[in-house]
Write a protein that holds these residues in place. Structure first.
Motif, PDB file in Angstrom:
ATOM      1  N   GLU A  20      -9.513   4.188   6.211  1.00 60.73           N
ATOM      2  CA  GLU A  20      -8.612   4.742   5.470  1.00 60.73           C
ATOM      3  C   GLU A  20      -9.075   6.065   4.722  1.00 60.73           C
ATOM      4  O   GLU A  20      -8.190   7.119   4.427  1.00 60.73           O
ATOM      5  CB  GLU A  20      -8.008   3.854   4.340  1.00 60.73           C
ATOM      6  CG  GLU A  20      -7.388   2.711   4.934  1.00 60.73           C
ATOM      7  CD  GLU A  20      -6.809   1.854   3.890  1.00 60.73           C
ATOM      8  OE1 GLU A  20      -6.546   2.299   2.590  1.00 60.73           O
ATOM      9  OE2 GLU A  20      -6.438   0.644   4.248  1.00 60.73           O
ATOM     10  N   SER A  31       4.243   0.338  11.285  1.00 66.42           N
ATOM     11  CA  SER A  31       3.537   0.923  10.195  1.00 66.42           C
ATOM     12  C   SER A  31       2.959  -0.128   9.518  1.00 66.42           C
ATOM     13  O   SER A  31       3.266  -1.053   9.344  1.00 66.42           O
ATOM     14  CB  SER A  31       4.546   1.932   9.286  1.00 66.42           C
ATOM     15  OG  SER A  31       5.608   0.864   8.836  1.00 66.42           O
ATOM     16  N   ARG A  32       2.139   0.486   8.619  1.00 67.94           N
ATOM     17  CA  ARG A  32       1.484  -0.581   7.594  1.00 67.94           C
ATOM     18  C   ARG A  32       2.414  -0.907   6.348  1.00 67.94           C
ATOM     19  O   ARG A  32       2.242  -2.061   6.012  1.00 67.94           O
ATOM     20  CB  ARG A  32       0.205   0.577   6.858  1.00 67.94           C
ATOM     21  CG  ARG A  32      -0.464  -0.339   5.767  1.00 67.94           C
ATOM     22  CD  ARG A  32      -1.379  -1.578   6.335  1.00 67.94           C
ATOM     23  NE  ARG A  32      -1.784  -2.310   5.341  1.00 67.94           N
ATOM     24  CZ  ARG A  32      -3.041  -2.332   5.060  1.00 67.94           C
ATOM     25  NH1 ARG A  32      -3.944  -1.421   5.624  1.00 67.94           N
ATOM     26  NH2 ARG A  32      -3.650  -3.117   4.140  1.00 67.94           N
ATOM     27  N   PRO A  36      -6.984  -1.704   9.038  1.00 68.35           N
ATOM     28  CA  PRO A  36      -6.693  -0.630   9.483  1.00 68.35           C
ATOM     29  C   PRO A  36      -7.177  -0.215  10.847  1.00 68.35           C
ATOM     30  O   PRO A  36      -8.253  -0.646  11.036  1.00 68.35           O
ATOM     31  CB  PRO A  36      -7.112   0.482   8.478  1.00 68.35           C
ATOM     32  CG  PRO A  36      -8.168  -0.325   7.876  1.00 68.35           C
ATOM     33  CD  PRO A  36      -7.951  -1.656   7.892  1.00 68.35           C
ATOM     34  N   LYS A  87       3.967  -3.950   7.827  1.00 67.47           N
ATOM     35  CA  LYS A  87       3.295  -5.149   7.785  1.00 67.47           C
ATOM     36  C   LYS A  87       3.149  -5.519   6.186  1.00 67.47           C
ATOM     37  O   LYS A  87       2.982  -6.748   5.981  1.00 67.47           O
ATOM     38  CB  LYS A  87       1.927  -4.742   8.403  1.00 67.47           C
ATOM     39  CG  LYS A  87       2.099  -4.346   9.937  1.00 67.47           C
ATOM     40  CD  LYS A  87       0.373  -3.721  10.162  1.00 67.47           C
ATOM     41  CE  LYS A  87       0.575  -2.995  11.505  1.00 67.47           C
ATOM     42  NZ  LYS A  87      -0.309  -2.271  12.017  1.00 67.47           N
ATOM     43  N   ASP A  88       2.948  -4.434   5.486  1.00 71.02           N
ATOM     44  CA  ASP A  88       2.901  -4.945   4.094  1.00 71.02           C
ATOM     45  C   ASP A  88       4.079  -6.098   3.517  1.00 71.02           C
ATOM     46  O   ASP A  88       3.873  -7.079   2.958  1.00 71.02           O
ATOM     47  CB  ASP A  88       2.815  -4.021   2.877  1.00 71.02           C
ATOM     48  CG  ASP A  88       1.450  -3.232   3.189  1.00 71.02           C
ATOM     49  OD1 ASP A  88       0.461  -4.048   3.564  1.00 71.02           O
ATOM     50  OD2 ASP A  88       1.129  -2.232   2.734  1.00 71.02           O
ATOM     51  N   ASN A 147       2.279   4.076   1.513  1.00 73.07           N
ATOM     52  CA  ASN A 147       2.635   4.676   2.810  1.00 73.07           C
ATOM     53  C   ASN A 147       3.899   5.507   2.966  1.00 73.07           C
ATOM     54  O   ASN A 147       4.904   5.346   2.417  1.00 73.07           O
ATOM     55  CB  ASN A 147       2.873   3.417   3.515  1.00 73.07           C
ATOM     56  CG  ASN A 147       3.039   3.712   5.016  1.00 73.07           C
ATOM     57  OD1 ASN A 147       4.305   3.574   5.512  1.00 73.07           O
ATOM     58  ND2 ASN A 147       1.966   3.585   5.783  1.00 73.07           N
ATOM     59  N   GLN A 162      -1.282  -9.329  13.397  1.00 68.46           N
ATOM     60  CA  GLN A 162      -1.699  -8.147  13.471  1.00 68.46           C
ATOM     61  C   GLN A 162      -1.071  -7.423  14.771  1.00 68.46           C
ATOM     62  O   GLN A 162      -1.360  -7.952  16.004  1.00 68.46           O
ATOM     63  CB  GLN A 162      -3.417  -8.189  13.642  1.00 68.46           C
ATOM     64  CG  GLN A 162      -3.938  -6.580  13.688  1.00 68.46           C
ATOM     65  CD  GLN A 162      -5.276  -6.477  13.640  1.00 68.46           C
ATOM     66  OE1 GLN A 162      -5.755  -7.672  13.558  1.00 68.46           O
ATOM     67  NE2 GLN A 162      -6.018  -5.565  13.653  1.00 68.46           N
ATOM     68  N   ASN A 178       0.858  -1.290   0.041  1.00 71.40           N
ATOM     69  CA  ASN A 178      -0.042   0.175   0.126  1.00 71.40           C
ATOM     70  C   ASN A 178       0.826   1.267  -0.020  1.00 71.40           C
ATOM     71  O   ASN A 178       2.007   1.194   0.539  1.00 71.40           O
ATOM     72  CB  ASN A 178      -0.840   0.085   1.295  1.00 71.40           C
ATOM     73  CG  ASN A 178      -2.002  -1.043   1.071  1.00 71.40           C
ATOM     74  OD1 ASN A 178      -3.130  -1.049   0.602  1.00 71.40           O
ATOM     75  ND2 ASN A 178      -1.606  -2.191   1.738  1.00 71.40           N
TER      76      ASN A 178
END
Length: 425
Positions: free
Chosen positions: A265, A238-239, A261, A242-243, A218, A400, A216
């Motif tokens: 978003e 952060s996202r 999220p 995780k990605d 970011n 998560q 994503n």
């Protein structure tokens, strides 16, 4: 050693970002990983804060013959970035490779031969390729077992992907080896209609190639590069982190974890409002309160979040303390974090969880190194010997990242996330 090339002749699609952070996440997961920069621009070194003026020997020196200059072994040019993460850098001299080796026999196998000397030292090798399909890219392809094609979810990237895939198919046939080709959507912004349409089109036209993982959009990824750090070090909450962990897990054969999220978003909140909202979410889950000493106390759920200071991110939380219970009851029902002698005990209740990990200052934010055990279904515990000091931590529940719902001591970090805090005497 499993070798993966990151290839796309289009610039700006996230090749170097993908290469750096994928390699960093593989290393963070405990796999010895080598990142090889095959781009004469040398952006892998820049993105990892390797001083260009200190790169005396680069990947080019491992590819040449003795008649071209002093040949280097791969082990002689490697920079150690972090634990299990090494870099073979490049610089502008690599741009001469195609001209120097034009017409020579075996010119497309130079990289594969150079990597043979270190193949037993690494589990993974990530090759960051230049934004062109020339001799350097063909060398990378010949040395690879797999190819990942990062594709920005924009119109021009979609338009050029068909030709890119056709080119890779031709090159693969010339390699006379089976190479798995995959497509990775990058810079995906779910808020825009165009990005969603492009991703849908990718799924329709390239279903056999498309990876389940998606990187994503970011800003933390761009910030990390500007500070010369992989996302594993800059912001492991952060996202973007995780990605890339999901991407690494998918390449390792695991199914990527769906990550929800913290809030919509499409929702835009001021920083104070965001902190208040997150604290309220934490308050809904909190059942127990305890002091920083040796006394355990049962607490009613947090009543409300009274204030968030926009200047320093501090959060004031109000609680009501219930009557004390017996020592046996308190030990049995204790959830949260507590210092017991020379060890710190972490305890949490996640009834539906299959795997719970801890990440914090005490393990360099590497959750895989500290898995929690479950003495009975739904109850997770871990004891760690920690020296005196102040530590921040978070839980990783089935992939998560979560704040400890039983520890009211939280602080907002500079990225707007909430970390739990424990002070060890």
């Amino acid at each position: 050693m499993r070798t993966i090339s990151i290839i796309n002749q289009k610039g700006g699609c996230g090749k170097t970002t993908t290469s750096i952070n994928l390699a960093a996440c593989l290393a963070r997961l405990g796999h010895k990983t080598l990142l090889v920069d095959m781009d004469p621009q040398g952006h892998c070194g820049v993105g990892l804060a390797v001083p260009e003026e200190q790169i005396e020997r680069c990947i080019y020196d491992t590819l040449i013959d003795e008649s071209d200059g002093k040949v280097a072994k791969m082990a002689e040019i490697i920079w150690q970035i972090s634990s299990d993460f090494d870099l073979a850098p490049s610089n502008i001299r690599l741009a001469a490779f195609e001209q120097v080796f034009a017409g020579r026999t075996g010119r497309e196998d130079r990289l594969a031969k150079a990597l043979q000397s270190v193949s037993n030292h690494y589990e993974w090798c990530i090759l960051d390729c230049p934004p062109s399909v020339g001799l350097l890219t063909f060398n990378a392809l010949k040395a690879s077992d797999e190819v990942v094609v990062p594709v920005e979810t924009g119109f021009f990237s979609l338009h050029g992907l068909t030709k890119m895939m056709e080119t890779l198919e031709v090159l693969r046939d010339r390699c006379n080896k089976e190479i798995l080709i995959r497509v990775l959507p990058t810079l995906y912004d779910t808020r825009t209609k165009l990005a969603r349409e492009v991703l849908s089109e990718l799924r329709n036209k390239f279903r056999d190639y498309l990876m389940e993982s998606t990187v994503n959009f970011n800003t933390k990824l761009k910030e990390a590069a500007s500070f010369g750090q992989p996302i594993t070090e800059y912001d492991p909450g952060s996202r973007g982190y995780k990605d890339f962990v999901n991407l690494a897990r998918e390449l390792m054969g695991h199914r990527p974890t769906d990550i929800e999220p913290a809030f919509s978003e499409t929702q835009t909140l001021s920083r104070p409002a965001e902190l208040v909202q997150r604290a309220k979410q934490l308050a809904q889950l909190t059942n127990f309160q305890f002091g920083r000493g040796t006394v355990l106390m049962q607490a009613e759920p947090i009543a409300e979040v009274s204030e968030a200071d926009p200047d320093n991110g501090a959060i004031a939380v109000e609680t009501e303390i219930a009557p004390m219970k017996t020592t046996a009851q308190k030990i049995e029902e204790f959830y949260g974090v507590k210092q017991v002698g020379d060890e710190v005990v972490f305890a949490a209740k996640f009834e539906q969880a299959k795997k719970v990990l801890i990440a914090g200052d005490f393990n360099n934010w590497s959750p895989m190194s500290t898995p929690m055990i479950t003495p009975r279904p739904g109850i997770w515990r871990m004891s760690l010997p920690l020296p005196p000091g102040r530590y921040r931590y978070r839980f990783v529940v089935d992939g998560q990242w979560m704040t400890d719902p039983n520890n009211q001591y939280v602080e907002a970090n500079q990225f707007g996330e909430l970390n739990n805090v424990i002070e060890v005497d």
